[in-house]
Structure formats: C-alpha cells, structure tokens
Design a protein around this motif. Structure first.
Motif, PDB file in Angstrom:
ATOM      1  N   ARG A   1       0.675  -1.163   0.241  1.00 39.73           N
ATOM      2  CA  ARG A   1      -0.551   0.224  -0.116  1.00 39.73           C
ATOM      3  C   ARG A   1       0.633   1.217  -0.162  1.00 39.73           C
ATOM      4  N   GLN A   2       1.752   1.593   0.801  1.00 38.35           N
ATOM      5  CA  GLN A   2       3.103   2.407   0.872  1.00 38.35           C
ATOM      6  C   GLN A   2       3.434   2.410  -0.697  1.00 38.35           C
ATOM      7  N   MET A   3       3.754   1.801  -1.695  1.00 38.06           N
ATOM      8  CA  MET A   3       4.428   1.854  -2.783  1.00 38.06           C
ATOM      9  C   MET A   3       3.249   2.146  -3.615  1.00 38.06           C
ATOM     10  N   GLY A   4       2.197   1.840  -3.295  1.00 38.75           N
ATOM     11  CA  GLY A   4       1.249   2.609  -4.456  1.00 38.75           C
ATOM     12  C   GLY A   4       0.170   1.577  -5.071  1.00 38.75           C
ATOM     13  N   VAL A   5       0.229   0.280  -3.993  1.00 38.52           N
ATOM     14  CA  VAL A   5      -0.549  -0.667  -5.051  1.00 38.52           C
ATOM     15  C   VAL A   5      -2.087  -0.219  -4.026  1.00 38.52           C
ATOM     16  N   THR A   6      -3.010  -0.842  -5.298  1.00 42.89           N
ATOM     17  CA  THR A   6      -4.406  -0.429  -4.620  1.00 42.89           C
ATOM     18  C   THR A   6      -5.434  -1.947  -4.741  1.00 42.89           C
ATOM     19  N   LEU A   7      -4.776  -2.836  -5.054  1.00 40.05           N
ATOM     20  CA  LEU A   7      -5.487  -3.542  -5.563  1.00 40.05           C
ATOM     21  C   LEU A   7      -4.941  -5.472  -5.227  1.00 40.05           C
ATOM     22  N   PHE A   8      -5.483  -5.578  -4.427  1.00 38.36           N
ATOM     23  CA  PHE A   8      -4.659  -7.098  -3.887  1.00 38.36           C
ATOM     24  C   PHE A   8      -5.188  -8.429  -3.693  1.00 38.36           C
ATOM     25  N   GLN A   9      -4.542  -9.424  -3.548  1.00 40.01           N
ATOM     26  CA  GLN A   9      -5.659 -10.923  -3.446  1.00 40.01           C
ATOM     27  C   GLN A   9      -4.977 -11.672  -2.530  1.00 40.01           C
ATOM     28  N   GLY A  10      -5.752 -11.729  -1.421  1.00 39.28           N
ATOM     29  CA  GLY A  10      -4.615 -13.551  -1.208  1.00 39.28           C
ATOM     30  C   GLY A  10      -4.764 -13.514   0.196  1.00 39.28           C
ATOM     31  N   TYR A  11      -4.514 -15.060   0.893  1.00 47.02           N
ATOM     32  CA  TYR A  11      -5.043 -15.151   2.096  1.00 47.02           C
ATOM     33  C   TYR A  11      -5.723 -14.373   3.312  1.00 47.02           C
ATOM     34  N   LEU A  12      -5.188 -14.017   3.741  1.00 45.61           N
ATOM     35  CA  LEU A  12      -4.554 -12.403   4.262  1.00 45.61           C
ATOM     36  C   LEU A  12      -5.904 -12.114   3.608  1.00 45.61           C
ATOM     37  N   LEU A  13      -6.954 -11.562   3.255  1.00 43.92           N
ATOM     38  CA  LEU A  13      -8.283 -10.840   2.390  1.00 43.92           C
ATOM     39  C   LEU A  13      -8.860 -11.977   2.599  1.00 43.92           C
ATOM     40  N   ALA A  14      -9.195 -12.823   2.327  1.00 46.51           N
ATOM     41  CA  ALA A  14     -10.204 -13.603   1.814  1.00 46.51           C
ATOM     42  C   ALA A  14      -9.498 -14.891   1.359  1.00 46.51           C
ATOM     43  N   ARG A  15      -9.899 -16.373   1.672  1.00 42.74           N
ATOM     44  CA  ARG A  15     -10.025 -17.922   1.290  1.00 42.74           C
ATOM     45  C   ARG A  15     -10.918 -17.785  -0.148  1.00 42.74           C
ATOM     46  N   PRO A  16     -10.311 -18.955  -0.743  1.00 38.83           N
ATOM     47  CA  PRO A  16     -11.556 -18.827  -2.326  1.00 38.83           C
ATOM     48  C   PRO A  16     -12.245 -20.106  -1.364  1.00 38.83           C
ATOM     49  N   GLY A  17     -13.528 -20.144  -2.478  1.00 33.83           N
ATOM     50  CA  GLY A  17     -14.660 -20.656  -1.985  1.00 33.83           C
ATOM     51  C   GLY A  17     -15.376 -21.206  -3.706  1.00 33.83           C
ATOM     52  N   LEU A  18     -15.630 -22.117  -2.978  1.00 34.02           N
ATOM     53  CA  LEU A  18     -16.314 -23.253  -4.413  1.00 34.02           C
ATOM     54  C   LEU A  18     -17.855 -22.525  -4.505  1.00 34.02           C
ATOM     55  N   GLU A  19     -18.369 -21.863  -5.315  1.00 33.71           N
ATOM     56  CA  GLU A  19     -19.955 -22.084  -5.044  1.00 33.71           C
ATOM     57  C   GLU A  19     -20.641 -20.943  -4.387  1.00 33.71           C
ATOM     58  N   CYS A  20     -19.454 -20.146  -3.916  1.00 38.66           N
ATOM     59  CA  CYS A  20     -19.293 -18.696  -3.156  1.00 38.66           C
ATOM     60  C   CYS A  20     -18.765 -17.725  -3.078  1.00 38.66           C
ATOM     61  N   LEU A  21     -19.078 -16.366  -2.823  1.00 41.57           N
ATOM     62  CA  LEU A  21     -18.415 -15.485  -3.225  1.00 41.57           C
ATOM     63  C   LEU A  21     -17.799 -15.810  -1.113  1.00 41.57           C
ATOM     64  N   PRO A  22     -16.298 -15.744  -0.978  1.00 37.56           N
ATOM     65  CA  PRO A  22     -15.798 -15.562   0.206  1.00 37.56           C
ATOM     66  C   PRO A  22     -16.154 -14.774   1.080  1.00 37.56           C
ATOM     67  N   GLU A  23     -16.816 -14.408   2.071  1.00 38.17           N
ATOM     68  CA  GLU A  23     -16.109 -13.416   3.193  1.00 38.17           C
ATOM     69  C   GLU A  23     -14.712 -13.244   3.442  1.00 38.17           C
ATOM     70  N   PRO A  24     -14.899 -11.221   2.796  1.00 41.53           N
ATOM     71  CA  PRO A  24     -13.343 -11.022   3.404  1.00 41.53           C
ATOM     72  C   PRO A  24     -13.310 -10.852   4.570  1.00 41.53           C
ATOM     73  N   ASP A  25     -12.349 -11.034   5.091  1.00 40.54           N
ATOM     74  CA  ASP A  25     -11.614 -10.843   6.415  1.00 40.54           C
ATOM     75  C   ASP A  25     -10.662  -9.510   6.602  1.00 40.54           C
ATOM     76  N   LEU A  26     -11.593  -8.812   7.120  1.00 48.35           N
ATOM     77  CA  LEU A  26     -10.661  -7.209   6.677  1.00 48.35           C
ATOM     78  C   LEU A  26     -10.142  -6.460   7.821  1.00 48.35           C
ATOM     79  N   SER A  27     -10.343  -7.924   9.052  1.00 52.70           N
ATOM     80  CA  SER A  27      -9.231  -7.269   9.998  1.00 52.70           C
ATOM     81  C   SER A  27      -8.330  -6.785  11.257  1.00 52.70           C
ATOM     82  N   CYS A  28      -7.361  -7.403   9.829  1.00 55.72           N
ATOM     83  CA  CYS A  28      -6.116  -7.173   8.942  1.00 55.72           C
ATOM     84  C   CYS A  28      -5.967  -5.629   8.673  1.00 55.72           C
ATOM     85  N   CYS A  29      -7.071  -5.316   8.095  1.00 59.69           N
ATOM     86  CA  CYS A  29      -6.594  -3.797   7.415  1.00 59.69           C
ATOM     87  C   CYS A  29      -6.929  -2.320   8.150  1.00 59.69           C
TER      88      CYS A  29
END
Length: 145
Positions: free
Chosen positions: A117-145
């Motif tokens: 973020r400090q380097m200017g990136v605004t788009l992220f994906q990874g386990y910190l934010l949400a785990r992959p889900g099958l036939e669903c939209l995983p709930e993001p974990d925003l407690s880290c942010c």
C-alpha cells in the motif's frame, strides 16, 4: 464467451482475459491480435504471475494490459526484503507510466499489505483478505486492514 455473457446480461468489461507469464507463446503476433481484439470488444486484459516466468517484460512491451498481477514470489515478505521492494517499485513505476493497474497476489501477512500500500498498490488478493470458496463468494476478512 461473449455470446454467453450477452445471454445472461453479463457486461464484457467485467471479464478479464489473462496471459500467464510462465506460458510460452509460440506465435506472439497471433496472440497480440487476439489480445487487441478482446480489448476492442470490451474485455479487460491482464498479465498473470508477473515476475514468475521469462516473458513478462516482453509481454508488457508488446501490449499494455489493463492489469499486471504481481506473482506472489515477488510480494512474499516484501516488507522485510529491500531487494524485492526495489524490483516491485520499478515494476509499479513502469506500470503507472504505461497506464496499467497493479494487483499484488499472494498477500498473507498484514506487513506485506502495508508495504505494498505504501508503494502505491491498491488492488490485492491473498489468504490474508479471503480464502477461495467453491460456488460462493468468500467473506473478506477485513480485520487485518
């Protein structure tokens, strides 16, 4: 793909055609024609796993995608690794000059997210934010942010 999207009312600008950097392109001129055609039809385009293969800079030079997805090998521990920060900083600057957005893949720790973020990136994906889900939209974990 376009016919299926049209049939269900899905806008083509929500579809992303990705080239994986690690895949060998045998006919670059043909691939470039396909990419340009998809862009004209409204698809977004991306280079996936940027930094993991051997053709990323050539792909970036030949066509400018909407998105460049940084491989997790470059983002892993970026908050603790000055060399990775320097390399990713150069890629971010190049993408900005070319009008490409950057997506950081493989974000697993808050320190990585903060550094990028400090380097200017605004788009992220990874386990910190949400785990992959099958036939669903995983709930993001925003407690880290």
């Amino acid at each position: 793909t376009l016919a299926a999207a049209h049939k269900v009312g899905f806008s083509p600008d929500r579809l992303i055609f990705e080239l994986t950097e690690s895949e060998k392109i045998h006919d670059p001129a043909h691939a470039l024609r396909i990419i340009k055609d998809y862009q004209q039809r409204g698809f977004l385009t991306a280079i996936d796993d940027f930094g993991a293969g051997y053709s990323g800079l050539n792909l970036l030079a030949d066509f400018q995608p909407h998105l460049v997805k940084l491989d997790m090998a470059l983002t892993r521990d970026i908050d603790r690794d000055a060399v990775r920060r320097a390399i990713v900083g150069g890629v971010i600057g190049t993408c900005k000059a070319l009008g490409c957005k950057v997506v950081a893949e493989g974000i697993e720790r808050a320190g990585e997210l903060d550094a990028l973020r400090q380097m200017g990136v605004t788009l992220f994906q990874g386990y910190l934010l949400a785990r992959p889900g099958l036939e669903c939209l995983p709930e993001p974990d925003l407690s880290c942010c």
